[in-house]
Enzyme design. Structure first.
Site, short mmCIF file in Angstrom:
data_model
loop_
_atom_site.label_atom_id
_atom_site.label_comp_id
_atom_site.label_asym_id
_atom_site.label_seq_id
_atom_site.Cartn_x
_atom_site.Cartn_y
_atom_site.Cartn_z
N LYS A 186 30.68 45.73 -51.72
CA LYS A 186 30.85 45.51 -50.37
C LYS A 186 31.65 46.62 -49.26
CE LYS A 186 34.87 44.55 -48.45
NZ LYS A 186 34.61 44.53 -46.96
N GLY A 239 40.53 53.05 -49.82
CA GLY A 239 40.83 52.48 -48.63
C GLY A 239 42.26 52.92 -48.69
N SER A 240 43.12 52.46 -48.03
CA SER A 240 44.44 52.38 -47.24
C SER A 240 45.05 52.25 -48.53
CB SER A 240 44.73 51.28 -45.87
OG SER A 240 44.80 50.63 -46.22
N GLY A 244 45.00 48.75 -51.21
CA GLY A 244 44.82 49.34 -52.39
C GLY A 244 46.34 48.50 -53.36
N CYS A 295 39.86 61.53 -45.13
CA CYS A 295 41.33 60.74 -45.60
C CYS A 295 41.72 62.32 -46.30
CB CYS A 295 40.89 60.71 -47.22
SG CYS A 295 39.65 60.87 -47.89
N GLU A 396 49.86 57.94 -42.54
CA GLU A 396 48.88 58.35 -42.32
C GLU A 396 48.44 58.14 -40.55
OE1 GLU A 396 45.70 56.25 -44.14
OE2 GLU A 396 45.02 58.29 -44.46
#
Ligand code: NAD
Length: 506
Positions: A186, A239-240, A244, A295, A396
């Site tokens: 995905k 991902g973020s 997660g 990242c 972040e």
């Protein structure tokens, strides 16, 4: 430095795309679609199926069926298909690079680097087809042979972000495949055309039907069903942090193996003995490359107070020379950020920084002169006088913003660097070998650079972070195989008698 030349505008013909399930290109069961547009100028890149749980279920069942054949294909043969895929990426590198500058917005040299990383990873993991080493050990009993072997696990759900739209899928899909798993992929909804191109090339390389499937759509529908599906034993997500946590919680129902690569708040330390020219180059590259959307981006610079004035004036001067524009134009240094929401979030952090009392040294605004108004551009932003506990030094931002934090010595620098929840990348500029080795030991991060910025990784070393950046797994290198394989210990007793282990035979 002269830039590599790319053939332009080869890939941006409008795409009408589908899901790839069991070797067939199919629409979403609902028939609904969504659009992908360029962050650089709003151009429509393509129209993609807006899939839901039914589409995921079909893809998982195709992958589950294909697994029974694929796991029995000899690993060196699986590796050869990855070599073929890598070779196709080499041949189509210009085209995919160009598409990336349009769909994701990176400048061309970085987009080419993203594709090159997938090439390197596919060759590297292709080679694993002839290794996948286990161990043999002596037995404690006579006439008995012991070994451990890596076994595939089943269907892997690979969920990826938009910021490395070709490299990150390769980090996950190449090791999953060589180990004998099948995949439901995905991609992020901001970069579906690149995800699609990745799968088209795998198909062209000869990966059998059902071994790799792509289902387009959102995290809440496609992603969540994949994570909860009982026939998907492994989920790999980049991902973020918030995503997660949700994924780990949802995967817990079925005790899944969950591999998480999450956010960062990476710092570059500049000590008083640093080569300042080198440090400035490293900071510019790490903080503003990919518009700060790596990242591993350096969103903090921790500077010894003795060199703070000199460093900050040189840095601001260098940053004010950077030119903004579409990634496909030669003169562009900094491309757009990914979408309107990202632009708004980045700007909200500028306001937060000013309200917290940090000093805005440069940037701090959207760039909308001329054609820039068509896209999502933010001026490279540097804050001075930043305290380690401020939100701009803790959270972040994921944009072209960095914070200069003054410190008195190397020990304080390391404490400040470690004083965040994340632990992905770290860096120190110093000429002193003792300070460098202490930093290698004491910086709490999965990656430490000496005399270079925080960004950049090589595919044959583990990649990932400590603390809230992940959950202890790693991408890349041999370490990635631990995500996609299960250890089996095999005991072969050729004594012809019943020898009992775990019994006191003394
Ligand atoms: P994101 O978390 O919004 O989305 C990542 C992926 O997860 C997307 O495909 C999204 O659709 C999907 N998703 C969202 N909600 C989901 C859910 N509930 N269940 C299943 N899937 C779901 O992140 P993003 O904005 O695409 O990417 C930026 C983030 O990724 C940053 O935090 C960045 O630091 C991180 N990142 C980490 C690394 C690393 O290796 N550590 C590398 C690149 C990016």
């Amino acid at each position: 430095m002269p830039r590599p030349q790319y053939n332009r505008r080869m890939a941006t013909t409008l795409r009408q795309s589908k899901n790839f399930i069991g070797g067939e290109w199919v629409d979403a069961a609902s028939g609904e679609t969504f659009e992908s547009t360029s962050p650089a100028d709003g151009e429509l890149i393509g129209v993609f199926p807006k899939s839901g749980p039914d589409d995921v279920d079909r893809a998982v069942s195709a992958a589950r069926e294909a697994y029974e054949h694929w796991r029995l294909v000899p690993a060196p043969k699986r590796g050869e298909l990855l070599y073929r895929f890598a070779q196709l990426l080499v041949e189509r590198k210009d085209e995919v690079t160009d598409l990336m500058t349009h769909e994701m917005g990176k400048v061309a040299p970085e987009a080419g680097g993203d594709v090159q990383e997938a090439i390197d990873m596919s060759y590297y993991m292709g080679g694993e087809g002839r290794r996948l080493f286990g161990q043999t050990t002596p037995s404690e009993l006579r006439d008995k042979f012991n070994m451990s072997v890596r076994m595939p696990i089943g269907v892997v759900g690979a969920i990826t972000p938009w910021n490395f739209p070709i490299a990150i899928p390769s980090w996950k899909i190449a090791p999953a495949l060589v180990a004998g798993n099948t995949v439901v992929f995905k991609p992020a909804t901001d970069t579906p055309a690149l995800g699609q191109r990745f799968v088209e090339l795998l198909d062209e390389a000869g990966i059998p039907k059902g071994v790799v499937n792509i289902v387009h759509g959102g995290g809440g529908s496609v992603g969540e069903r994949l994570v909860r599906h009982p026939d998907v034993p492994v989920i790999t997500l980049t991902g973020s942090r918030d995503t997660g946590v949700t994924v780990m919680r949802n995967g817990a129902e079925n005790l899944k193996r969950i591999h998480l690569e999450l956010g960062g708040k990476n710092a570059i330390i500049v000590l008083d003995d640093a080569d300042l020219d080198l440090a400035v180059n490293g900071i510019v590259w790490s903080a503003f490359g990919t518009s700060g959307q790596r990242c591993t981006a350096a969103s903090r610079v921790i500077v010894h107070e003795k060199v703070l004035g000199e460093l900050s004036s040189r840095l601001v001067a260098a940053v004010e020379k950077l030119s903004l524009g579409p990634g496909w134009e030669d003169e562009t240094d900094v491309g757009p950020v990914i979408n309107r929401a990202a632009l708004d979030k980045i700007h909200s952090y500028t306001k937060i920084g000013v309200d917290e009392g940090a000093k805005l040294l440069t940037g701090g605004e959207t760039a909308s002169d001329g054609d820039l108004a068509k896209g999502f551009y933010y001026r490279p932003t540097i804050f001075g006088d930043v305290e380690p506990g401020m939100r701009i030094a803790q959270e972040e931002i994921f944009g072209p913003t960095t914070a200069l934090i003054p410190v008195k010595d190397a020990d304080e620098a390391i404490r400040v660097s470690n004083g965040v929840r994340f632990g992905l990348s770290s860096s120190i500029f110093t000429q002193d070998v003792n300070r460098a080795f202490r930093a290698m030991r004491d910086l709490e991060a999965g990656i430490t650079y000496i005399n270079a910025g925080t960004t950049g990784a090589e595919v044959h070393l583990p990649f990932g972070g400590t603390k809230d950046t992940g959950n202890g797994h790693r991408e890349a290198g041999q370490a990635a195989l631990d995500v996609y394989t299960e250890w089996k210990s095999v005991y072969v007793d050729y004594s012809g008698t019943l020898q009992r282990a775990q019994i006191d035979n003394a």
